[in-house]
Design an enzyme around this catalytic site. Structure first.
Site, PDB file in Angstrom:
ATOM      1  N   ASP A 145      17.957  52.188  -5.076  1.00 24.93           N
ATOM      2  CA  ASP A 145      18.656  51.521  -3.978  1.00 24.93           C
ATOM      3  C   ASP A 145      18.473  50.010  -3.930  1.00 24.93           C
ATOM      4  O   ASP A 145      18.942  49.367  -2.993  1.00 24.93           O
ATOM      5  CB  ASP A 145      18.225  52.137  -2.639  1.00 24.93           C
ATOM      6  N   ASP A 152      26.022  57.643  -4.559  1.00 20.45           N
ATOM      7  CA  ASP A 152      25.680  56.362  -3.911  1.00 20.45           C
ATOM      8  C   ASP A 152      25.327  55.279  -4.942  1.00 20.45           C
ATOM      9  O   ASP A 152      25.502  54.082  -4.700  1.00 20.45           O
ATOM     10  CB  ASP A 152      24.478  56.515  -2.978  1.00 20.45           C
TER      11      ASP A 152
HETATM   12  N1  GLY Z   1      22.331  56.083   0.233  1.00 18.80           N
HETATM   13  C1  GLY Z   1      21.864  57.001   1.189  1.00 18.80           C
HETATM   14  C2  GLY Z   1      22.865  57.392   2.204  1.00 18.80           C
HETATM   15  O1  GLY Z   1      24.031  57.100   2.104  1.00 18.80           O
HETATM   16  O2  GLY Z   1      22.465  58.026   3.159  1.00 18.80           O
END
Ligand code: GLY
Length: 416
Positions: free
Chosen positions: A116, A181
């Protein structure tokens, strides 16, 4: 050509032109919502500056702001919202606060524990560099891209999202999970190659996007949340969900990350295959028979439907209410507004849908009254129903993508 035959062509040309000419009412809608956002951001800033060392994410049941440390995936969104607030209003106090909340994140440049980093660093430092051209910010972004690259494997051709993933049924344990994601984190890599000339970051991004297109998108252009790879040979071992309703369902925010991620990848590559995936994924969202009339999706496109069963340990089965997810809608609005600037697709469809979502989120059903909602802008988002957390709450990333969409709409109107 007979004069009569020209009339429909003229009419079409004129109506297309009128649709794209800057509309003062639309610009005043944008200004009004930047101004309401500026006031509300001030409220959250008051609370956040009292805590100072942590990063606002949502609120608890009493309305108290919940904070995280900087290593949570959401840490960069508050700084990013301040940058967009500054961009939309020109308020120098927002700029000063944006700098302060960005610079606190510098230790992230060497963080490698999950994928992330793109969200954490590009939404904060990426906007900071875009708006100030401060070389120090550029260096931090490049170091962060280097850190993110350490999670790429030549064998799988993708970036590892998390170090481990356990299936909801308790049976599968995987060492190389990739979530949809992760497409969002590629923007940091494209940036790093552009500013350094070192193509290796871009090559990693291209490989990841290619594999995601092959393995994570279904024939109807819906998306799997999690794809688990064999780290030894890159074979796909399973396709599952972590935050969605069921393994075969379409988690709304996952679909939104895909629309946004492939739109951005097309911007960076001009490869028409990515434009096709982005627009088909957008069509899946916009044309879905269960999309509510305000275009703010339910948290999963298949929740509580026949043919979709949550695993026994997932809390999704305990949640019969079909909650909306304003965060998925905000990400989608921003993505659609960018998608609508490309040619070769039905640009008007995407622009109209993006604006429709933006207007819904700006209405009283979602946009919080000043001073309520813990100082966050939007109500009614969902973190993870499968884990039983953050249900029908504000979320800092919903606000970030809402403000990004408002800025994108302002730019589209100004260019007309
Ligand atoms: N990237 C984690 C979410 O969208 O909850």
């Amino acid at each position: 050509m007979k004069p009569k035959a020209i009339l429909p062509i003229l009419f079409l040309a004129l109506s297309t032109l009128l649709a794209f000419v800057a509309d003062p009412n639309e610009m005043s809608f944008v200004k009004q919502h930047f101004s309401a956002s500026e006031k509300q951001l001030g409220k959250l800033l008051d609370t956040a500056n009292r805590v100072d060392t942590l990063y606002p994410r949502t609120i608890d049941q009493c309305g108290k702001v919940i904070f995280t440390n900087m290593y949570e995936w959401t840490s960069g969104f508050f700084a990013g919202s301040l940058w967009y607030g500054y961009e939309g209003t020109g308020n120098p106090q927002l700029k000063a606060q944006a700098i302060k909340w960005t610079e606190k994140l510098e230790p992230l440049k060497s963080f490698t524990e999950h994928h992330d980093l793109g969200f954490m660093v590009y939404c904060s430092y990426g906007n900071a560099y875009r708006m100030t051209k401060n070389e120090k910010y550029k260096d931090i972004l490049v170091q962060a891209a280097q850190s993110l690259s350490t999670r790429f494997s030549e064998k799988t051709g993708v970036i590892k999202s998390w170090d481990k993933f356990g299936s909801w049924d308790g049976k599968g344990r995987y060492d190389f999970p990739v979530i949809i994601d992760n497409m969002m984190n590629l923007e940091l890599l494209f940036f790093a190659s552009k500013v350094t000339g070192n193509q290796s970051y871009r090559e990693i991004a291209l490989s990841h996007a290619e594999k995601t297109m092959q393995n994570q998108i279904r024939d109807d252009y819906s998306s799997y949340h999690v794809v688990c790879y064999d780290p030894q040979n890159g074979k796909v071992l399973s396709r599952e969900t972590a935050q969605g309703y069921a393994n075969n369902s379409t988690w709304a925010r996952g679909q939104s990350w895909g629309i946004y991620g492939f739109t951005m990848t097309y911007r960076e590559t001009q490869d028409p295959r990515y434009l096709k995936v982005a627009s088909k994924m957008a069509d899946y969202y916009i044309d879905h028979s269960d999309l509510p009339s305000d275009f703010v999706a339910y948290w999963d496109f298949n929740a509580n439907q026949n043919g979709y069963t949550p695993s026994i340990r997932s809390k999704a089965k305990d949640t019969p209410t079909n909650y909306r997810d304003a965060s998925a809608a905000a990400v989608t609005a921003s993505a659609l507004l960018e998608l609508s600037t490309f040619s070769g697709i039905n640009a008007k469809k995407y622009r109209d849908a993006g604006v429709k979502i933006l207007k819904s989120l700006s209405g009283s059903a979602y946009f919080a009254k000043y001073g309520t909602n813990g100082g966050f802008l939007l109500r009614h988002s969902v973190g993870s129903i499968a884990h039983g957390v953050e249900i029908d709450v504000p979320l800092v990333y919903a606000d970030y993508y809402y403000l990004e969409a408002l800025n994108r709409y302002r730019k589209i109107l100004s260019a007309a």
